[in-house]
Write an enzyme that holds these catalytic residues in place. Sequence first.
Site, PDB file in Angstrom:
ATOM      1  N   GLU A 145       6.636 -30.934  13.107  1.00  0.00           N
ATOM      2  CA  GLU A 145       5.289 -31.360  12.739  1.00  0.00           C
ATOM      3  C   GLU A 145       5.309 -32.041  11.370  1.00  0.00           C
ATOM      4  O   GLU A 145       5.862 -31.501  10.410  1.00  0.00           O
ATOM      5  CB  GLU A 145       4.352 -30.156  12.700  1.00  0.00           C
ATOM      6  CG  GLU A 145       2.916 -30.507  12.367  1.00  0.00           C
ATOM      7  CD  GLU A 145       2.024 -29.286  12.336  1.00  0.00           C
ATOM      8  OE1 GLU A 145       0.830 -29.444  12.630  1.00  0.00           O
ATOM      9  OE2 GLU A 145       2.512 -28.177  12.015  1.00  0.00           O
ATOM     10  N   HIS A 147       2.941 -32.787   8.679  1.00  0.00           N
ATOM     11  CA  HIS A 147       1.628 -32.274   8.289  1.00  0.00           C
ATOM     12  C   HIS A 147       1.420 -32.526   6.806  1.00  0.00           C
ATOM     13  O   HIS A 147       2.336 -32.369   6.008  1.00  0.00           O
ATOM     14  CB  HIS A 147       1.584 -30.769   8.607  1.00  0.00           C
ATOM     15  CG  HIS A 147       0.261 -30.109   8.432  1.00  0.00           C
ATOM     16  ND1 HIS A 147      -0.300 -29.869   7.199  1.00  0.00           N
ATOM     17  CD2 HIS A 147      -0.609 -29.606   9.347  1.00  0.00           C
ATOM     18  CE1 HIS A 147      -1.461 -29.263   7.358  1.00  0.00           C
ATOM     19  NE2 HIS A 147      -1.673 -29.091   8.655  1.00  0.00           N
ATOM     20  N   ASP A 177       0.648 -35.172  12.697  1.00  0.00           N
ATOM     21  CA  ASP A 177      -0.638 -34.496  12.525  1.00  0.00           C
ATOM     22  C   ASP A 177      -1.559 -35.463  11.788  1.00  0.00           C
ATOM     23  O   ASP A 177      -1.259 -35.888  10.672  1.00  0.00           O
ATOM     24  CB  ASP A 177      -0.454 -33.204  11.731  1.00  0.00           C
ATOM     25  CG  ASP A 177      -1.743 -32.426  11.570  1.00  0.00           C
ATOM     26  OD1 ASP A 177      -2.640 -32.912  10.849  1.00  0.00           O
ATOM     27  OD2 ASP A 177      -1.865 -31.329  12.149  1.00  0.00           O
ATOM     28  N   HIS A 275      -0.846 -34.044  17.178  1.00  0.00           N
ATOM     29  CA  HIS A 275      -1.965 -33.183  16.788  1.00  0.00           C
ATOM     30  C   HIS A 275      -3.125 -34.067  16.349  1.00  0.00           C
ATOM     31  O   HIS A 275      -3.079 -34.676  15.279  1.00  0.00           O
ATOM     32  CB  HIS A 275      -1.560 -32.242  15.660  1.00  0.00           C
ATOM     33  CG  HIS A 275      -0.730 -31.093  16.119  1.00  0.00           C
ATOM     34  ND1 HIS A 275       0.000 -30.298  15.268  1.00  0.00           N
ATOM     35  CD2 HIS A 275      -0.529 -30.585  17.363  1.00  0.00           C
ATOM     36  CE1 HIS A 275       0.627 -29.361  15.962  1.00  0.00           C
ATOM     37  NE2 HIS A 275       0.322 -29.526  17.234  1.00  0.00           N
ATOM     38  N   GLU A 311      -7.409 -30.952  17.585  1.00  0.00           N
ATOM     39  CA  GLU A 311      -7.255 -29.842  16.643  1.00  0.00           C
ATOM     40  C   GLU A 311      -8.392 -29.909  15.626  1.00  0.00           C
ATOM     41  O   GLU A 311      -8.316 -30.625  14.627  1.00  0.00           O
ATOM     42  CB  GLU A 311      -5.895 -29.910  15.941  1.00  0.00           C
ATOM     43  CG  GLU A 311      -5.635 -28.714  15.047  1.00  0.00           C
ATOM     44  CD  GLU A 311      -4.255 -28.738  14.410  1.00  0.00           C
ATOM     45  OE1 GLU A 311      -3.968 -27.844  13.613  1.00  0.00           O
ATOM     46  OE2 GLU A 311      -3.465 -29.667  14.717  1.00  0.00           O
TER      47      GLU A 311
END
Length: 348
Positions: A145, A147, A177, A275, A311
């Site tokens: 991920e 992020h 993300d 995401h 999300e």
Amino acid sequence: MTALALPRLGVTLYSFTPYYHAREYSFEDLIRIAGERDLGPGLEIVGYQSIKGFPKLPDGFVKDFRRRVDEAGLELSAMGANADAGIPHDRLLNEDELTEYMAHQLHTAKELGFPIVRVQHSVTPDLMERLLPLAEKLDLTMGMEIHSPHSVHHPKIQALVERYEKLGSPHLGFIPDWGASLTRLPPSALQTYAAADVPRELLDAYDRQWDVFHAEGVITTDAEQGAQFRRMRELNERFGGDDVSVRIGTNAVGLFGHQRPEDWSAIMPWVVHVHGKFYGIDENGEEPSVPHGLLLRQLVDAGYTGYISSEWEGWHWNTTDDPFEMVAWQHRLMRRIFGEIEAEAGVR
């Protein structure tokens, strides 16, 4: 023109964290409601959040879980694994311990039926390489991920790109993300804190400072991040803030990233899951801080047909809006943009 190949929509149960923490709904309830309210078909869960005793599974859990997913008309998209090297109170897990910790979660993901496992930045390139034979044996894809505050430009991500190129395995990838690519502070956060009597002067100062950080570009070192945290705390003190108001300042540094949306193209060949982070939908049906049009067009142009997990992370401050309805609004937004993309391409 024939239909375009488009990404598929889904949801991570993380979006419904307030309901789960308050025990208003069980894990099983959330699966059922995601199906009933057409928030799939993709279903993502966070293992440690969703399953008591994870990564150990109770007797009969797998059979019951798969039955519930099938009955809800959902498809398993990804499982979020934790890579918390700080589990011991007095030290960090060493690489052997972290390898074992992650391996157990990979086995559990396979048992549950997930094809993709989200991993976090504590997993180094060396550790990813050590886990790769197991992932290949289990036919799982590990997605790192990306992020906020990290970005495709961060040294940790660049090191992984180099290792991926060396290893050349389809079982390695990235999970963008969208919280890493904001264009402004989420208005819903500013509005919520204003309603909680945080001084308007402080909120305006946070907003202006975030814009300054945004103009400076992404951070690539812990020292840069630390300096931004200190700057926000200084503003909190200067304008009479407290332990509540400081949260939006720290969130502005840790959660709301500055990467240009177009820069995701640097890792697009390795994108295995997405995401779809968002914080609110305005009266026009738009997400004012996350540029959905740019992000979705980029995925379509790259030929990405995997899942986007909605999300909703606005629950960190927004305790009034219904998380299920928020996800439904984002799905409507994304479907509308897909329709625009198809119209531009002449799809009938």
